[in-house]
Design a protein around this motif. Sequence first.
Motif, PDB file in Angstrom:
ATOM      1  N   GLY A  54       3.397 -14.383  -3.819  1.00 47.12           N
ATOM      2  CA  GLY A  54       3.524 -13.075  -3.186  1.00 47.12           C
ATOM      3  C   GLY A  54       4.358 -12.090  -3.979  1.00 47.12           C
ATOM      4  N   ALA A  55       5.210 -12.583  -4.871  1.00 48.27           N
ATOM      5  CA  ALA A  55       6.076 -11.678  -5.627  1.00 48.27           C
ATOM      6  C   ALA A  55       5.265 -10.670  -6.431  1.00 48.27           C
ATOM      7  CB  ALA A  55       7.005 -12.470  -6.545  1.00 48.27           C
ATOM      8  N   ALA A  56       4.239 -11.142  -7.120  1.00 50.75           N
ATOM      9  CA  ALA A  56       3.436 -10.230  -7.941  1.00 50.75           C
ATOM     10  C   ALA A  56       2.720  -9.205  -7.068  1.00 50.75           C
ATOM     11  CB  ALA A  56       2.433 -10.998  -8.794  1.00 50.75           C
ATOM     12  N   TRP A  57       2.260  -9.640  -5.888  1.00 47.47           N
ATOM     13  CA  TRP A  57       1.608  -8.691  -4.976  1.00 47.47           C
ATOM     14  C   TRP A  57       2.594  -7.604  -4.555  1.00 47.47           C
ATOM     15  CZ3 TRP A  57      -3.428  -8.604  -4.652  1.00 47.47           C
ATOM     16  CH2 TRP A  57      -4.159  -9.772  -4.876  1.00 47.47           C
ATOM     17  N   GLY A  58       3.822  -7.986  -4.244  1.00 47.28           N
ATOM     18  CA  GLY A  58       4.842  -7.012  -3.870  1.00 47.28           C
ATOM     19  C   GLY A  58       5.189  -6.078  -5.012  1.00 47.28           C
ATOM     20  N   HIS A  59       5.315  -6.634  -6.218  1.00 44.92           N
ATOM     21  CA  HIS A  59       5.616  -5.801  -7.380  1.00 44.92           C
ATOM     22  C   HIS A  59       4.458  -4.861  -7.698  1.00 44.92           C
ATOM     23  CE1 HIS A  59       8.617  -9.059  -8.872  1.00 44.92           C
ATOM     24  NE2 HIS A  59       9.082  -8.374  -7.852  1.00 44.92           N
ATOM     25  N   LEU A  60       3.234  -5.347  -7.525  1.00 43.17           N
ATOM     26  CA  LEU A  60       2.067  -4.484  -7.713  1.00 43.17           C
ATOM     27  C   LEU A  60       2.116  -3.318  -6.726  1.00 43.17           C
ATOM     28  CD1 LEU A  60      -0.692  -3.733  -8.902  1.00 43.17           C
ATOM     29  CD2 LEU A  60      -1.727  -5.412  -7.350  1.00 43.17           C
ATOM     30  N   ALA A  61       2.454  -3.613  -5.484  1.00 43.05           N
ATOM     31  CA  ALA A  61       2.566  -2.547  -4.476  1.00 43.05           C
ATOM     32  C   ALA A  61       3.658  -1.550  -4.845  1.00 43.05           C
ATOM     33  CB  ALA A  61       2.843  -3.153  -3.105  1.00 43.05           C
ATOM     34  N   GLU A  62       4.779  -2.033  -5.375  1.00 44.87           N
ATOM     35  CA  GLU A  62       5.856  -1.130  -5.809  1.00 44.87           C
ATOM     36  C   GLU A  62       5.355  -0.187  -6.905  1.00 44.87           C
ATOM     37  OE1 GLU A  62       9.435  -3.085  -7.105  1.00 44.87           O
ATOM     38  OE2 GLU A  62       9.343  -4.482  -5.415  1.00 44.87           O
ATOM     39  N   CYS A  63       4.627  -0.736  -7.859  1.00 45.93           N
ATOM     40  CA  CYS A  63       4.121   0.078  -8.965  1.00 45.93           C
ATOM     41  C   CYS A  63       3.080   1.088  -8.477  1.00 45.93           C
ATOM     42  CB  CYS A  63       3.536  -0.811 -10.053  1.00 45.93           C
ATOM     43  SG  CYS A  63       4.767  -1.787 -10.925  1.00 45.93           S
ATOM     44  N   LEU A  64       2.219   0.651  -7.576  1.00 44.41           N
ATOM     45  CA  LEU A  64       1.231   1.578  -7.017  1.00 44.41           C
ATOM     46  C   LEU A  64       1.922   2.712  -6.261  1.00 44.41           C
ATOM     47  CD1 LEU A  64      -1.411  -1.029  -5.844  1.00 44.41           C
ATOM     48  CD2 LEU A  64      -1.740   0.684  -7.636  1.00 44.41           C
ATOM     49  N   THR A  65       2.989   2.379  -5.540  1.00 44.50           N
ATOM     50  CA  THR A  65       3.760   3.400  -4.830  1.00 44.50           C
ATOM     51  C   THR A  65       4.401   4.365  -5.825  1.00 44.50           C
ATOM     52  OG1 THR A  65       4.193   1.901  -3.002  1.00 44.50           O
ATOM     53  CG2 THR A  65       5.662   3.785  -3.213  1.00 44.50           C
ATOM     54  N   ALA A  66       4.979   3.822  -6.892  1.00 42.31           N
ATOM     55  CA  ALA A  66       5.651   4.659  -7.891  1.00 42.31           C
ATOM     56  C   ALA A  66       4.691   5.617  -8.573  1.00 42.31           C
ATOM     57  CB  ALA A  66       6.342   3.780  -8.935  1.00 42.31           C
ATOM     58  N   THR A  67       3.424   5.224  -8.694  1.00 39.17           N
ATOM     59  CA  THR A  67       2.437   6.103  -9.322  1.00 39.17           C
ATOM     60  C   THR A  67       1.773   7.027  -8.302  1.00 39.17           C
ATOM     61  OG1 THR A  67       0.662   4.472  -9.119  1.00 39.17           O
ATOM     62  CG2 THR A  67       1.920   4.487 -11.193  1.00 39.17           C
ATOM     63  N   GLY A  68       2.151   6.874  -7.037  1.00 41.08           N
ATOM     64  CA  GLY A  68       1.595   7.728  -5.992  1.00 41.08           C
ATOM     65  C   GLY A  68       0.280   7.235  -5.432  1.00 41.08           C
ATOM     66  N   ASP A  69      -0.096   6.020  -5.768  1.00 42.93           N
ATOM     67  CA  ASP A  69      -1.377   5.469  -5.319  1.00 42.93           C
ATOM     68  C   ASP A  69      -1.183   4.703  -4.010  1.00 42.93           C
ATOM     69  OD1 ASP A  69      -3.944   4.548  -5.066  1.00 42.93           O
ATOM     70  OD2 ASP A  69      -4.113   3.895  -7.147  1.00 42.93           O
ATOM     71  N   ILE A  70      -0.829   5.434  -2.962  1.00 47.64           N
ATOM     72  CA  ILE A  70      -0.517   4.831  -1.664  1.00 47.64           C
ATOM     73  C   ILE A  70      -1.758   4.183  -1.049  1.00 47.64           C
ATOM     74  CG2 ILE A  70       0.372   5.275   0.651  1.00 47.64           C
ATOM     75  CD1 ILE A  70       2.427   5.633  -1.617  1.00 47.64           C
ATOM     76  N   LYS A  71      -2.920   4.800  -1.203  1.00 50.04           N
ATOM     77  CA  LYS A  71      -4.140   4.262  -0.603  1.00 50.04           C
ATOM     78  C   LYS A  71      -4.456   2.882  -1.160  1.00 50.04           C
ATOM     79  CE  LYS A  71      -7.640   6.853   0.592  1.00 50.04           C
ATOM     80  NZ  LYS A  71      -8.798   7.750   0.532  1.00 50.04           N
ATOM     81  N   ARG A  72      -4.383   2.723  -2.475  1.00 49.43           N
ATOM     82  CA  ARG A  72      -4.669   1.435  -3.083  1.00 49.43           C
ATOM     83  C   ARG A  72      -3.598   0.411  -2.705  1.00 49.43           C
ATOM     84  NH1 ARG A  72      -5.494   2.051  -9.065  1.00 49.43           N
ATOM     85  NH2 ARG A  72      -7.648   2.614  -9.125  1.00 49.43           N
ATOM     86  N   ARG A  73      -2.342   0.853  -2.630  1.00 49.03           N
ATOM     87  CA  ARG A  73      -1.267  -0.044  -2.237  1.00 49.03           C
ATOM     88  C   ARG A  73      -1.524  -0.585  -0.844  1.00 49.03           C
ATOM     89  NH1 ARG A  73       3.912   2.163   0.222  1.00 49.03           N
ATOM     90  NH2 ARG A  73       2.342   2.315   1.813  1.00 49.03           N
ATOM     91  N   SER A  74      -1.961   0.261   0.052  1.00 51.23           N
ATOM     92  CA  SER A  74      -2.213  -0.145   1.433  1.00 51.23           C
ATOM     93  C   SER A  74      -3.321  -1.181   1.526  1.00 51.23           C
ATOM     94  CB  SER A  74      -2.569   1.076   2.284  1.00 51.23           C
ATOM     95  OG  SER A  74      -1.495   1.974   2.299  1.00 51.23           O
TER      96      SER A  74
END
Length: 96
Positions: A54-74
């Motif tokens: 799950g760590a990589a999934w969480g880090h991926l979500a952090e990066c998507l958030t940082a790039t403004g890609d909230i839809k993909r993060r969700s």
Amino acid sequence: MAVDRIAYFSGLVAETPDEPRARYGLAVALRHAERHAEAIDQYRAYLDLADDEGAAWGHLAECLTATGDIKRRSRRLPHGYRYGATKWPQRPCRRL
């Protein structure tokens, strides 16, 4: 002597692109350097190669958030939680 972690893991990925630990190491180094768009590519490559708790999934979500890609993060983060809940059902914190 300080090690340039991005250069080190980039070299490992170039030598062995199918080695998940090299991809994960590069992704983490890029995320720490706030190079989020590049880290996203490496986290995705890592997740294609390996099971993850799950760590990589969480880090991926952090990066998507940082790039403004909230839809993909969700869309991606719940998949990671569901995966963790089915792989490790004894860990109730991983259940949705």
